[in-house]
Design a protein around this motif. Structure first.
Motif: not given
Length: 141
Positions: A128-141
């Motif tokens: 997660k810390k290596s990700i440069r262009e973050w894709q959000g997950d807004f549906m995770r419970v």
């Protein structure tokens, strides 16, 4: 929330985290107090209090395991769309926690990050810390 990154990706389900769990813990502590005062008659209250806590956690575990399975399927589809080959070979070299962490990576960096995660055995946090262009997950419970 329209933007998500490593520092803001943790989600809380308010009903579960701030109402059900605190009430279950309160009830359990209250029943232990009652039981210590009169052990002969209140053992059943302790069991019911413990049951409330366990049900809260079990329902959460079921939801997370189901979401992990769905994320694995999504990653299989993404990988196939990018590479036109099945994800099976790479998937077998990753654990589910790494796969779940990789879902936040953009398509542009996903393939490289998969290879790095395998070669360097990156933890989900490191992925997660290596990700440069973050894709959000807004549906995770």
């Amino acid at each position: 929330m329209n933007h998500q990154e490593y520092d803001t990706h943790t989600r809380y389900y308010h009903l579960h985290h701030f109402i059900i769990l605190p009430l279950a813990f309160f009830f359990f502590i209250w029943t232990v107090k009652l039981a210590l005062e009169d052990l002969a008659n209140d053992w059943l209250y302790i069991l019911v209090g413990l049951l409330f806590i366990l049900i809260s956690f079990v329902s959460r575990i079921y939801a997370n395991k189901n979401q992990d399975r769905i994320i694995r399927l999504e990653m299989r589809l993404r990988y196939f769309q990018l590479m036109n080959v099945p994800f099976t070979e790479k998937e077998n070299m990753l654990d589910i926690h790494q796969i779940v962490a990789l879902r936040f990576a953009s398509d542009d960096e996903l393939l490289e990050l998969i290879d790095r995660a395998i070669l360097q055995n990156l933890s989900p946090k490191e992925i997660k810390k290596s990700i440069r262009e973050w894709q959000g997950d807004f549906m995770r419970v």
